[in-house]
Design an enzyme around this catalytic site. Structure first.
Site, mmCIF file in Angstrom:
data_model
loop_
_atom_site.group_PDB
_atom_site.id
_atom_site.type_symbol
_atom_site.label_atom_id
_atom_site.label_comp_id
_atom_site.label_asym_id
_atom_site.label_seq_id
_atom_site.Cartn_x
_atom_site.Cartn_y
_atom_site.Cartn_z
ATOM 1 N N ARG A 137 43.325 -33.763 3.637
ATOM 2 C CA ARG A 137 42.497 -32.728 4.263
ATOM 3 C C ARG A 137 41.045 -33.166 4.433
ATOM 4 N NH1 ARG A 137 42.067 -26.843 1.825
ATOM 5 N NH2 ARG A 137 39.814 -26.808 2.015
ATOM 6 N N HIS A 163 38.944 -29.493 -6.766
ATOM 7 C CA HIS A 163 39.860 -28.440 -6.327
ATOM 8 C C HIS A 163 41.018 -28.207 -7.290
ATOM 9 C CE1 HIS A 163 41.012 -25.455 -3.493
ATOM 10 N NE2 HIS A 163 40.241 -25.934 -2.532
ATOM 11 N N LYS A 172 33.667 -19.465 13.133
ATOM 12 C CA LYS A 172 34.729 -20.197 12.426
ATOM 13 C C LYS A 172 35.959 -20.078 13.311
ATOM 14 C CE LYS A 172 37.478 -19.892 8.120
ATOM 15 N NZ LYS A 172 37.529 -19.312 6.758
ATOM 16 N N GLU A 213 41.863 -21.737 8.798
ATOM 17 C CA GLU A 213 42.376 -20.721 7.880
ATOM 18 C C GLU A 213 42.778 -19.444 8.616
ATOM 19 O OE1 GLU A 213 39.192 -20.408 4.920
ATOM 20 O OE2 GLU A 213 40.192 -21.956 3.746
ATOM 21 N N ASP A 231 35.463 -28.707 0.036
ATOM 22 C CA ASP A 231 35.071 -27.305 0.036
ATOM 23 C C ASP A 231 34.159 -26.939 -1.128
ATOM 24 O OD1 ASP A 231 34.927 -24.717 0.774
ATOM 25 O OD2 ASP A 231 36.957 -24.154 0.223
ATOM 26 N N GLU A 243 31.360 -19.859 -5.784
ATOM 27 C CA GLU A 243 32.815 -19.733 -5.680
ATOM 28 C C GLU A 243 33.541 -20.678 -6.627
ATOM 29 O OE1 GLU A 243 34.302 -20.415 -1.732
ATOM 30 O OE2 GLU A 243 36.393 -20.378 -2.370
ATOM 31 N N ASN A 272 34.905 -15.094 8.448
ATOM 32 C CA ASN A 272 36.227 -14.526 8.731
ATOM 33 C C ASN A 272 35.926 -13.186 9.382
ATOM 34 O OD1 ASN A 272 37.555 -16.692 7.589
ATOM 35 N ND2 ASN A 272 37.627 -15.760 5.563
HETATM 36 O O1 GCW Z 1 35.595 -22.009 0.531
HETATM 37 C C1 GCW Z 1 36.562 -21.458 1.338
HETATM 38 C C2 GCW Z 1 36.695 -20.078 0.798
HETATM 39 C C3 GCW Z 1 37.008 -19.045 1.832
HETATM 40 C C4 GCW Z 1 36.016 -19.207 2.983
HETATM 41 C C5 GCW Z 1 36.198 -20.593 3.566
HETATM 42 C C6 GCW Z 1 35.220 -20.891 4.676
HETATM 43 C C7 GCW Z 1 35.023 -17.545 4.377
HETATM 44 O O2 GCW Z 1 37.653 -20.084 -0.211
HETATM 45 O O3 GCW Z 1 36.896 -17.788 1.229
HETATM 46 O O4 GCW Z 1 36.172 -18.209 3.954
HETATM 47 O O5 GCW Z 1 35.998 -21.561 2.596
HETATM 48 O O6 GCW Z 1 34.213 -21.506 4.389
HETATM 49 O O7 GCW Z 1 35.443 -20.514 5.810
#
Ligand code: GCW
Length: 710
Positions: A346, A531, A297, A301, A375, A403, A220
Site C-alpha cells: 500500500r 500500523h 478525497k 476508502e 497513514d 489517531e 469523508n
Molecule cells: O487515517 C485514516 C483514518 C480515516 C481517515 C483517513 C483519511 C477521514 O483512519 O478515519 O478518514 O485516514 O485520511 O482520509
C-alpha cells in the site's frame, strides 16, 4: 523572525483562579509587579490610521492583552505621544516620514519596531496588509507574555507557505472522525443565526499563530454542505473568521451533482456535470466572496471520484479547479488513495497513481500529501511523492489529532515529528532539497504553496482534550509559518504562555515534551514497525489483527513477523517501494549500514538475530525499546509530580491523571506487543526485564465499545 532573549524578570505568576484551559496560550493574567511597572511606562495608548474590521480586531486584542497583563487600560488617541502603539499599513508610513524599507515584501509579513516620530517614542506595528498588522500585534503581545524587553524592538517576520490550513474532520451531525476532544465546534443547528463567542476565540487562536484557512467539514464528505441552507451557515462562520484573516474551505463530495444536483452522473468530462460545478462555484462566491476552495478525497476508502467513470485524478481535480479559477479558489486534491485491488504494497499506491499525472494538473490544484506513505503513524519516513512531481504543486498534510498516537490520553508533543518530515531531504534536486522546500514552492518555483493539519479541536472546554495537546495546534501554526523554528523554542514559548512559571519548571517540561514523541514510538512501534493498532478504532495495540476484508487493513500485513524474523521488505528483493525515492535516498534506506534504525523494519525484513548498532540482537533490542518507552512514561510522571507547586492546581490534576492513564496504556502496549512477537520468535524476554502480568490471550481478548472518533 528575530528572537530577543533579553528577559526582564520571571516570577511565578499563575492566578489564584482555577484554569480550565479555555484561553489556550492567549492568557493575559497580570504580570509580576516589576515587569508590569516597566511596561506601564512604555505603553500608553494606541493609534490607528484606518479602521477596518481586522485593524479593530488587532486594537481590541492589544487592549485586552495590555489591560490583563499590565493592568492598565490603553485608549485610542488621535495624537502620537511617547508610548503610543501605532497600527498602520506600510502604504501610510510616508505620512510619518518612516521608511518602508524594513517592511517585509510578503503581504502577510510584519514589522514591530520601536521608533521615533517627531521626537515621540512609539511602537510601530506595520505590514503591507491589515492582516499583517494583526499578526504583528499578536507578535507584540507575545513579547509581553514572555516578559521580554520592548525598549528596542525590531521584530520582522513573514511566512514561507501561503496557505496554512486546519482540516476539520467534522461531520454535519457534530461527531468528529478521529476526534478526541468532544464534538464539533460548529453548531450547525444554531447557525447562521447564532455566532458563538467560541468561533471568534477559535479565529483569534488561529490568527495568533498565523493559521489562515480552515476546512470546516470531513474529507469523508457529505454533499449537503453544498446546498443553499448550509452555505448560509458556512457564510456565517466565514463572516466571523474574516477579520482574523481566516478563509473558509469545504470538502467537495465528488458525487454531489447526483446526490444534491439531480444529475445521473458525476463524470468530470460530462457537460452537465461541468456546468453544475460551475454554477455551484458561482453560487458559493455570491455568498462567500473570499471562499478558499475545495478539499477532495476521491477514490479512496469508498469515497466517489473520477475513477468511477474511468477518468483520472487530473480530470477530476481540473474540472473543479476550472469552476473555482475565475473566483481565485484552489482545489486541494488528496493523494491519500488506495484502490480496491489489494496492492503488493500500500505504501506505493499514491506515488503510482499520481506521479504519472505530473504536469497534468491546473495551476490552482495542489496535491495534498500525508507526511508518510501509509497513514500518520507514530513514525514514518517521508512520503516519496515529495519532490517527485516537479510540475505540480504539492502540499503537506499532518495529523494533529492523535489517531495513532494515544488519542487524547497520551502526552505527545508533535513538533519533533513535524520537523522530522519538513527537514527530510528528498534529494529531488540534489542535497538540500528538503520537504519544506518542496511544499513552500521554492524548490520548483510553484506559485501555490500550502500545508494542512488535521485539527485536534473539539468542544471540550480546553479545546483539545489533553492540556498538552494544545501545544500541537500551536506548534503546527508556528511551523507552517516558519519551518525553521526549532521545536524546543516553540515548546518553550508555548509553556511560558500557557503555564507562566519559573525557569526550572519550564526547562523540565520542555525536556519532557521534546522526548515525548520518541517515547510513544518506543512503546508502540519501535524500529520502524507500523500500523499494528487495534482494529478500526486504532485504540491500543493489535499486532495480531489478521483476516480482515483487505490484507492491508491488518497488522500482520505490515509487520510480517514469523519465527524467522520481522519487518516489511521494501527493498528490491521485496515490494521495491524504495525505488520511488530519489536514488540517494533509496540507496541510504536500502543499505543496512546506512538505513537509520528508526526505519529499519519499515524497509527491511530481518532475522531475529540481526545485530543492531547497540550490539543487541534485533529481538532483544526491540523488546528493550518497548520497556524503555514504558519506563519513560514513569519518568514523565515523576517530572510532572515534581512541578506540583509550580502549576495551576486544576491543570496539574488533569495532567497527573492523564499521565497515569498513559502509563497504563504504555504498559499495555509493551506487554501485548512483546508477548505477541514472542509467540512468533519463540525467544525469551531479556533478563532483568519484568514479565508481563497477563498472557497474550488476555490482551487479544480485550474489546472496546464506543471508542471515540469513529
Ligand atoms: O487515517 C485514516 C483514518 C480515516 C481517515 C483517513 C483519511 C477521514 O483512519 O478515519 O478518514 O485516514 O485520511 O482520509
Amino acid at each position: 523572525m528575530k528572537y530577543r532573549i533579553t528577559l526582564l524578570l520571571i516570577l511565578i505568576g499563575f492566578s489564584a483562579l482555577a484554569d480550565n484551559g479555555y484561553r489556550l496560550w492567549l492568557k493575559y493574567d497580570l504580570l509580576p509587579v516589576g515587569v508590569k511597572a516597566i511596561y506601564a511606562k512604555q505603553i500608553k495608548s494606541i493609534h490607528i490610521v484606518a479602521a477596518s474590521p481586522t485593524i479593530r480586531a488587532a486594537e481590541q486584542e492589544l487592549k485586552t492583552a495590555i489591560s490583563g497583563l499590565v493592568g492598565h487600560q490603553i485608549s485610542e488617541q488621535a495624537r502620537l505621544t511617547d508610548g503610543t502603539i501605532l497600527l498602520v499599513k506600510s502604504s501610510d508610513l510616508k505620512k510619518y516620514n518612516l521608511s518602508i524599507a524594513d517592511v517585509p515584501e510578503n503581504p502577510e509579513g510584519y514589522l514591530v519596531k520601536t521608533t521615533a516620530i517627531s521626537g515621540k517614542k512609539i511602537i510601530l506595528i506595520t505590514s503591507k496588509t491589515d492582516i499583517g498588522v494583526l499578526y504583528g500585534s499578536f507578535a507584540f503581545i507575545k513579547q509581553l507574555q514572555l516578559q521580554q524587553e520592548i525598549e528596542k524592538l525590531n521584530v520582522k517576520s513573514e511566512p514561507k507557505i501561503r496557505n496554512r490550513i486546519l482540516n476539520h474532520w467534522d461531520n454535519l451531525d457534530r461527531t468528529v472522525e478521529r476526534g478526541y476532544a468532544g464534538f464539533s465546534l460548529w453548531n450547525w443547528q444554531t447557525l447562521p443565526g447564532y455566532i458563538d463567542q467560541r468561533y471568534i476565540d477559535y479565529a483569534r487562536a488561529n490568527a495568533s499563530v498565523g493559521i489562515n484557512g480552515t476546512v470546516l467539514n470531513n474529507v469523508n464528505a457529505n454533499a449537503l454542505i453544498l446546498t443553499k441552507d448550509w452555505l448560509l451557515k458556512v457564510k456565517a462562520l466565514a463572516d466571523a473568521f474574516r477579520p482574523y484573516g481566516i478563509k473558509v474551505y469545504l470538502t467537495a463530495r465528488f458525487s454531489a451533482p447526483i446526490e444534491i444536483g439531480g444529475l445521473k452522473t458525476a463524470d468530470p468530462l460530462d457537460k452537465e456535470v461541468i456546468n453544475w460545478w460551475k454554477e455551484k462555484a458561482d453560487e458559493i462566491y455570491k455568498v462567500i466572496p473570499d471562499f478558499g476552495g475545495y478539499l477532495v478525497k476521491a477514490n479512496s476508502e469508498g469515497q466517489p471520484g473520477p475513477q468511477n467513470y474511468n477518468r483520472n485524478h487530473a480530470d477530476g481535480a481540473n474540472m473543479l479547479a476550472k469552476s473555482l479559477a475565475p473566483h481565485g479558489g484552489i482545489v486541494m486534491w488528496r493523494a491519500f488513495v488506495y484502490d480496491n485491488k489489494v496492492p503488493d504494497d500500500r505504501a506505493k499506491q499514491a506515488y503510482n497513481e499520481f506521479k504519472p499525472l505530473d504536469g497534468n494538473f491546473d495551476e490552482n490544484v495542489i496535491i495534498q500529501v500525508k507526511n508518510g506513505a501509509i497513514d500518520f503513524q507514530p513514525r514514518e519516513p517521508f512520503h516519496p511523492l515529495f519532490g517527485a512531481m516537479p510540475n505540480t504543486s504539492t502540499m503537506l498534510e499532518f495529523q494533529l489529532t492523535q489517531e495513532y498516537l494515544g488519542m487524547s490520553t497520551n502526552l505527545v508533543y508533535l513538533a519533533t515529528l513535524f520537523k522530522e518530515t519538513l527537514g527530510a531531504d528528498t534529494y529531488a534536486k540534489g542535497q538540500g532539497s528538503t520537504v519544506a522546500k518542496v511544499i513552500n514552492g521554492s524548490l520548483y518555483g510553484n506559485k501555490n504553496s500550502a500545508i494542512a493539519g488535521v485539527a485536534n479541536i473539539g468542544n471540550d472546554v480546553n479545546w483539545c482534550g489533553h492540556p498538552f495537546a494544545q501545544s500541537n495546534w500551536y506548534a503546527f501554526g508556528k511551523l507552517a509559518w516558519n519551518d525553521e523554528s526549532p521545536a524546543t523554542l516553540i515548546a518553550d514559548e508555548w509553556l511560558k504562555m500557557t503555564f507562566r512559571t519559573d525557569f526550572a519548571t519550564i526547562k523540565k517540561l520542555n525536556e519532557m515534551m521534546m522526548k515525548s514523541r520518541e517515547t510513544v514510538v518506543d512503546y508502540m512501534t519501535p524500529l520502524g514497525l507500523h500500523h499494528i493498532m487495534g482494529w478500526d478504532h486504532h485504540y491500543g495495540p493489535g499486532p495480531w489483527i489478521k483476516d480482515k476484508p483487505r490484507a492491508d487493513w491488518t497488522s500482520v500485513y505490515y509487520h510480517q513477523a514469523d519465527k524467522n524474523g520481522i519487518g516489511f521488505n521494501r527493498t528490491n528483493t521485496g515490494s521495491n517501494a524504495l525505488a520511488q525515492y530519489f536514488p540517494a535516498v533509496a540507496e541510504k534506506f536500502s543499505n543496512l549500514n546506512t538505513c537509520p534504525e528508526e526505519y529499519l523494519l519499515w524497509f527491511h525484513h530481518l532475522p531475529w538475530n540481526y545485530k543492531l548498532k547497540s550490539g543487541n540482537n534485533l529481538w532483544d533490542g526491540m523488546v528493550k525499546r518497548y520497556y524503555k518507552g514504558a519506563a519513560e512514561v514513569k519518568q514523565m510522571q515523576a517530572t510532572w509530580d515534581s512541578c506540583e507547586k509550580q502549576i495551576d492546581p486544576v491543570i496539574y490534576r488533569q495532567v497527573k491523571q492523564l499521565l497515569a492513564i498513559q502509563y497504563d496504556e504504555a504498559v499495555w502496549w509493551r506487554n501485548a506487543c512483546v508477548l505477541y512477537f514472542q509467540s512468533k520468535s519463540g525467544l525469551p524476554i531479556p533478563s532483568g526485564l519484568a514479565k508481563p502480568e497477563h498472557d497474550l490471550a488476555y490482551y487479544e481478548k480485550l474489546e472496546f465499545k464506543f471508542v471515540p472518533g469513529i
